[in-house]
Design a protein around this motif. Structure first.
Motif, PDB file in Angstrom:
ATOM      1  N   VAL A  49       0.840  -1.198   0.000  1.00  0.00           N
ATOM      2  CA  VAL A  49       0.000   0.000   0.000  1.00  0.00           C
ATOM      3  C   VAL A  49       0.877   1.251   0.000  1.00  0.00           C
ATOM      4  CG1 VAL A  49      -1.668   1.320   1.382  1.00  0.00           C
ATOM      5  CG2 VAL A  49      -1.997  -1.127   1.025  1.00  0.00           C
ATOM      6  N   ARG A  50       1.932   1.257   0.798  1.00  0.00           N
ATOM      7  CA  ARG A  50       2.849   2.414   0.824  1.00  0.00           C
ATOM      8  C   ARG A  50       3.524   2.613  -0.536  1.00  0.00           C
ATOM      9  NH1 ARG A  50       4.099   5.288   4.840  1.00  0.00           N
ATOM     10  NH2 ARG A  50       6.183   5.794   4.104  1.00  0.00           N
ATOM     11  N   THR A  51       3.929   1.501  -1.158  1.00  0.00           N
ATOM     12  CA  THR A  51       4.562   1.580  -2.474  1.00  0.00           C
ATOM     13  C   THR A  51       3.584   2.137  -3.499  1.00  0.00           C
ATOM     14  OG1 THR A  51       5.980  -0.292  -1.940  1.00  0.00           O
ATOM     15  CG2 THR A  51       5.730   0.241  -4.266  1.00  0.00           C
ATOM     16  N   THR A  52       2.353   1.656  -3.452  1.00  0.00           N
ATOM     17  CA  THR A  52       1.329   2.140  -4.376  1.00  0.00           C
ATOM     18  C   THR A  52       1.072   3.627  -4.154  1.00  0.00           C
ATOM     19  OG1 THR A  52       0.327  -0.051  -4.410  1.00  0.00           O
ATOM     20  CG2 THR A  52      -1.031   1.766  -5.189  1.00  0.00           C
ATOM     21  N   ALA A  53       0.997   4.031  -2.904  1.00  0.00           N
ATOM     22  CA  ALA A  53       0.789   5.456  -2.595  1.00  0.00           C
ATOM     23  C   ALA A  53       1.968   6.286  -3.076  1.00  0.00           C
ATOM     24  CB  ALA A  53       0.578   5.648  -1.100  1.00  0.00           C
ATOM     25  N   GLY A  54       3.162   5.762  -2.930  1.00  0.00           N
ATOM     26  CA  GLY A  54       4.356   6.488  -3.369  1.00  0.00           C
ATOM     27  C   GLY A  54       4.432   6.645  -4.878  1.00  0.00           C
ATOM     28  N   MET A  55       3.875   5.676  -5.610  1.00  0.00           N
ATOM     29  CA  MET A  55       3.913   5.741  -7.066  1.00  0.00           C
ATOM     30  C   MET A  55       2.747   6.521  -7.650  1.00  0.00           C
ATOM     31  SD  MET A  55       5.341   1.927  -8.127  1.00  0.00           S
ATOM     32  CE  MET A  55       3.717   1.272  -8.149  1.00  0.00           C
ATOM     33  N   LEU A  66       1.218  14.522   3.030  1.00  0.00           N
ATOM     34  CA  LEU A  66       0.042  14.335   3.886  1.00  0.00           C
ATOM     35  C   LEU A  66      -0.459  12.895   3.801  1.00  0.00           C
ATOM     36  CD1 LEU A  66      -2.116  15.611   5.739  1.00  0.00           C
ATOM     37  CD2 LEU A  66      -3.410  16.145   3.672  1.00  0.00           C
ATOM     38  N   MET A  67      -0.495  12.346   2.593  1.00  0.00           N
ATOM     39  CA  MET A  67      -0.945  10.963   2.410  1.00  0.00           C
ATOM     40  C   MET A  67       0.020   9.995   3.092  1.00  0.00           C
ATOM     41  SD  MET A  67      -3.287   9.102   1.167  1.00  0.00           S
ATOM     42  CE  MET A  67      -3.233   7.506   1.899  1.00  0.00           C
ATOM     43  N   MET A  68       1.299  10.219   2.948  1.00  0.00           N
ATOM     44  CA  MET A  68       2.290   9.341   3.577  1.00  0.00           C
ATOM     45  C   MET A  68       2.193   9.434   5.103  1.00  0.00           C
ATOM     46  SD  MET A  68       3.602   7.551   1.405  1.00  0.00           S
ATOM     47  CE  MET A  68       4.193   7.336  -0.223  1.00  0.00           C
ATOM     48  N   ALA A  69       1.905  10.620   5.618  1.00  0.00           N
ATOM     49  CA  ALA A  69       1.728  10.780   7.067  1.00  0.00           C
ATOM     50  C   ALA A  69       0.500   9.996   7.539  1.00  0.00           C
ATOM     51  CB  ALA A  69       1.584  12.256   7.419  1.00  0.00           C
ATOM     52  N   LYS A  70      -0.569  10.025   6.760  1.00  0.00           N
ATOM     53  CA  LYS A  70      -1.765   9.244   7.108  1.00  0.00           C
ATOM     54  C   LYS A  70      -1.438   7.755   7.125  1.00  0.00           C
ATOM     55  CE  LYS A  70      -5.288  12.387   5.300  1.00  0.00           C
ATOM     56  NZ  LYS A  70      -6.361  12.549   4.298  1.00  0.00           N
ATOM     57  N   LEU A  71      -0.662   7.299   6.165  1.00  0.00           N
ATOM     58  CA  LEU A  71      -0.296   5.879   6.117  1.00  0.00           C
ATOM     59  C   LEU A  71       0.621   5.503   7.282  1.00  0.00           C
ATOM     60  CD1 LEU A  71       0.225   5.225   2.305  1.00  0.00           C
ATOM     61  CD2 LEU A  71      -1.647   4.451   3.757  1.00  0.00           C
ATOM     62  N   ASP A  72       1.487   6.430   7.702  1.00  0.00           N
ATOM     63  CA  ASP A  72       2.364   6.156   8.842  1.00  0.00           C
ATOM     64  C   ASP A  72       1.557   5.938  10.118  1.00  0.00           C
ATOM     65  OD1 ASP A  72       4.665   6.301   7.328  1.00  0.00           O
ATOM     66  OD2 ASP A  72       5.076   8.397   7.826  1.00  0.00           O
ATOM     67  N   HIS A 158      -4.938  -2.874  -7.559  1.00  0.00           N
ATOM     68  CA  HIS A 158      -6.009  -1.909  -7.770  1.00  0.00           C
ATOM     69  C   HIS A 158      -6.816  -1.720  -6.486  1.00  0.00           C
ATOM     70  CE1 HIS A 158      -9.058   0.444  -9.790  1.00  0.00           C
ATOM     71  NE2 HIS A 158      -9.984  -0.375  -9.311  1.00  0.00           N
ATOM     72  N   GLU A 159      -7.074  -2.805  -5.787  1.00  0.00           N
ATOM     73  CA  GLU A 159      -7.786  -2.707  -4.505  1.00  0.00           C
ATOM     74  C   GLU A 159      -6.969  -1.896  -3.498  1.00  0.00           C
ATOM     75  OE1 GLU A 159     -10.840  -3.431  -3.889  1.00  0.00           O
ATOM     76  OE2 GLU A 159     -11.236  -4.491  -5.752  1.00  0.00           O
ATOM     77  N   ALA A 160      -5.641  -2.049  -3.523  1.00  0.00           N
ATOM     78  CA  ALA A 160      -4.785  -1.241  -2.644  1.00  0.00           C
ATOM     79  C   ALA A 160      -4.898   0.237  -3.013  1.00  0.00           C
ATOM     80  CB  ALA A 160      -3.337  -1.712  -2.738  1.00  0.00           C
ATOM     81  N   PHE A 161      -4.954   0.511  -4.304  1.00  0.00           N
ATOM     82  CA  PHE A 161      -5.111   1.891  -4.778  1.00  0.00           C
ATOM     83  C   PHE A 161      -6.450   2.471  -4.312  1.00  0.00           C
ATOM     84  CE2 PHE A 161      -6.458   4.957  -8.030  1.00  0.00           C
ATOM     85  CZ  PHE A 161      -5.403   5.860  -7.958  1.00  0.00           C
ATOM     86  N   LEU A 162      -7.511   1.680  -4.404  1.00  0.00           N
ATOM     87  CA  LEU A 162      -8.821   2.131  -3.932  1.00  0.00           C
ATOM     88  C   LEU A 162      -8.799   2.393  -2.427  1.00  0.00           C
ATOM     89  CD1 LEU A 162     -11.213  -0.215  -5.950  1.00  0.00           C
ATOM     90  CD2 LEU A 162     -10.659   2.179  -6.417  1.00  0.00           C
ATOM     91  N   LEU A 163      -8.096   1.556  -1.683  1.00  0.00           N
ATOM     92  CA  LEU A 163      -7.967   1.753  -0.243  1.00  0.00           C
ATOM     93  C   LEU A 163      -7.248   3.057   0.061  1.00  0.00           C
ATOM     94  CD1 LEU A 163      -8.264   0.790   2.681  1.00  0.00           C
ATOM     95  CD2 LEU A 163      -6.129  -0.489   2.375  1.00  0.00           C
ATOM     96  N   ILE A 164      -6.235   3.368  -0.712  1.00  0.00           N
ATOM     97  CA  ILE A 164      -5.509   4.631  -0.523  1.00  0.00           C
ATOM     98  C   ILE A 164      -6.448   5.811  -0.719  1.00  0.00           C
ATOM     99  CG2 ILE A 164      -3.709   6.107  -1.531  1.00  0.00           C
ATOM    100  CD1 ILE A 164      -2.202   3.447  -2.112  1.00  0.00           C
ATOM    101  N   GLY A 165      -7.297   5.723  -1.736  1.00  0.00           N
ATOM    102  CA  GLY A 165      -8.277   6.793  -1.978  1.00  0.00           C
ATOM    103  C   GLY A 165      -9.230   6.961  -0.805  1.00  0.00           C
TER     104      GLY A 165
END
Length: 171
Positions: A49-55, A66-72, A158-165
């Motif tokens: 999920v972190r990798t997907t968010a980073g890309m 901000l997104m990376m802080a939320k994931l942390d 794709h599901e990980a990407f949707l979770l990030i959203g």
């Protein structure tokens, strides 16, 4: 057969395969969801999920931070539990169990380390397995599970990407 007809036939075949793969399956039972959860734990899905968010693309570097802080701040268990149901719809219980064993093995751990901690590369390259590991990788149950997992891998990402959203929206 001329090239245009070949391309049209291939396109039609791929759209049929995609429709079948994206068609909603029956609701998975509790055992299937548990197996998918265990698979996500063993494959360290929080790193995926972190990798997907980073890309992913963001309007500004501040929004990326901000997104990376939320994931942390997000507990790993939240990632596993929120992805378990969608992943359970994509793969069978047998595949989830077999792939969990694979990712818990010494070779699977090497693959995960290289995937998440290795240098960037254009093409994925798994580490060289030992003779014992090669024998394990040739088991019919693993071969079948690996094929099913590879076929569902894009949908899992794709599901990980949707979770990030959803996380980004605060859900």
């Amino acid at each position: 057969m001329n090239p245009i007809k070949t391309l049209a036939a291939a396109s039609l075949l791929m759209s049929a395969v995609w429709a079948q793969a994206s068609a909603p399956s029956a609701a998975p039972d509790a055992a299937q969801v548990k197996a998918a959860h265990d698979l996500l734990v063993s494959m360290q899905a929080e790193k995926m999920v972190r990798t997907t968010a980073g890309m992913s693309k963001y309007p500004s570097p501040a929004q990326r931070e901000l997104m990376m802080a939320k994931l942390d701040k997000l507990p790993n268990e939240t990632v596993y539990s929120r992805l378990a149901l969608p992943v359970a719809r994509l793969i069978s219980t047998e595949t989830a169990v077999e792939m969990t064993q694979y990712y818990q093995s010494s070779y699977g751990q090497k693959v995960l380390t290289q995937t998440y901690n290795g240098p960037p590369r254009l093409y994925p390259a798994d580490p060289a397995p030992t003779a014992k590991e090669k024998a394990e990788l040739k088991k019919p149950a693993f071969v079948k599970a690996n094929q099913e997992f590879k076929a569902a891998e894009q949908a899992i990402h794709h599901e990980a990407f949707l979770l990030i959203g959803e996380i980004n929206k605060g859900k």
